[in-house]
Scaffold this active site. Structure first.
Site, PDB file in Angstrom:
ATOM      1  CD  GLN A 228      -2.667 -11.149  -3.254  1.00 55.02           C
ATOM      2  OE1 GLN A 228      -3.488 -10.429  -3.797  1.00 55.02           O
ATOM      3  NE2 GLN A 228      -2.254 -12.280  -3.783  1.00 55.02           N
ATOM      4  CB  SER A 229       1.075  -4.474  -4.042  1.00 56.52           C
ATOM      5  OG  SER A 229       0.924  -3.130  -4.443  1.00 56.52           O
ATOM      6  CG  ASN A 230      -5.103  -3.694  -3.327  1.00 53.20           C
ATOM      7  OD1 ASN A 230      -5.639  -4.660  -3.840  1.00 53.20           O
ATOM      8  ND2 ASN A 230      -5.042  -3.507  -2.011  1.00 53.20           N
TER       9      ASN A 230
END
Ligand code: PLP
Length: 326
Positions: free
Chosen positions: A75-77
């Site tokens: 879920q890396s921004n």
């Protein structure tokens, strides 16, 4: 501080800086809380990484890059914003994500795919080998990959947050406000390094407070201190501002949502209609609340919202306690 590095324009700046009157009333403890809205940097639902990417993409283009390769959590921004920046710059993005195909397929992963990123799963908590393989494969195909390390946290990337400090302090001056403390989420150290250098260049008298999202202070220092030093050298700033790291809000670890994050997320949503995320900014706001309740934070406090809101949609089932499922 003069930043003489090229930039590739990505963000809608200045991002808003405003008072949180209802949240401050809810919090009490003599705190007047303000917010810097880097959740509103613009592209693909915004966030702090776009500020770093303005500098990193310019560097990539100057080196003749055709592709951007980076890494992060599922879920890396940072990965999502890198994919957006690559699209805007006409580059191809490659995201090496930690672990196996995600059990949380929504949120940032939806956006990564919409933005045209190539996704690779490292199969383990380590991503370096997979990154090296992706880079080697691109080179073999005649491409010129530009590698952006975790979080975009290089001295060039951190310059984005030194510039952000100057942006914020100009706004504060125009509004006639001084902050006693500036509070932000810290993880790979780039935001911290940039703010520290920006505040140091301005000889700001207040306190920088980084709420660690995943590392104990000593571990984070091993990453952030040399990065801060290198950023200060790059930008020719003599004395970076010290940063107090609060590492007691890590809870059960990275991405594990606890009661403190739930309280913070709901409090800001229900007093101000502003959303913070479950992994970074919800935890940082929980830290701000905790430190204010201890009397450790007082006066006029700036909460630097670094984004991350798309992850909310991957963490739906963690956002409500057992009392409040509906
Ligand atoms: C929303 C958000 N806030 C804060 C951070 C931490 O920033 P840094 O990695 O520069 O320490 C991140 C990093 O991914 C993030 O996504």
């Amino acid at each position: 501080m003069q930043i003489n590095l090229p930039t590739f324009p990505l963000i809608l700046a200045p991002t808003p800086l405003h008072h949180l009157s209802r949240f401050s009333f809810w919090l009490g403890h003599g705190c007047e809380v303000w917010i810097k809205r880097d959740d509103l940097t613009g592209m693909a639902l915004g966030g702090n990484k776009l500020r770093k990417l303005e500098f990193l993409v310019a560097d990539a283009l100057a080196q003749g890059a055709t592709d951007l390769v980076t890494t992060g959590a599922a879920q890396s921004n940072h990965c999502r914003q890198t994919a957006a920046a690559a699209a805007k710059a006409g580059l191809v993005s490659h995201l090496v994500l930690r672990g196996e195909v995600a059990d949380r397929p929504g949120g940032n992963l939806v956006l990564d795919r919409l933005l045209g990123a190539h996704l690779y799963w490292s199969g383990s908590p380590q991503t370096q080998e997979r990154m090296d393989a992706v880079v080697a494969d691109l080179r073999a195909r005649g491409c010129t990959p530009y590698v952006i390390p975790l979080g975009g946290s290089t001295p060039v990337g951190a310059a984005g947050y030194a510039a952000a400090w100057a942006e914020m302090s100009g706004q504060a001056r125009d509004l006639g406000v001084d902050f006693d403390q500036v509070v932000f989420a810290t993880s790979s150290g780039g935001t911290q390094a940039g703010l520290s250098v920006g505040a140091g260049a301005a000889s700001w008298p207040g306190e920088l407070v980084g709420i660690s999202v995943d590392h104990l202070a000593a571990e984070l220092g091993k990453i952030a201190d040399p990065l801060t030093q290198a950023t200060a050298e790059l930008l020719q700033v003599q004395s970076p501002h010290p940063v107090f790291i609060a590492d007691q809000y890590i809870g059960e670890g990275y991405g594990i949502v606890g009661e403190a994050e739930r309280e913070a997320i709901q409090a800001l949503a229900r007093t101000e209609g502003i959303l913070v995320d479950p992994v970074y900014t919800g935890r940082a706001l929980a830290g701000l609340i905790g430190l204010a309740r201890q009397g450790r934070l007082q006066g006029r406090i700036l909460f630097w919202h670094t984004g991350g809101t798309p992850a909310i949609f991957a963490y739906e089932r963690d956002l409500f306690g057992s009392q409040e499922g509906q």
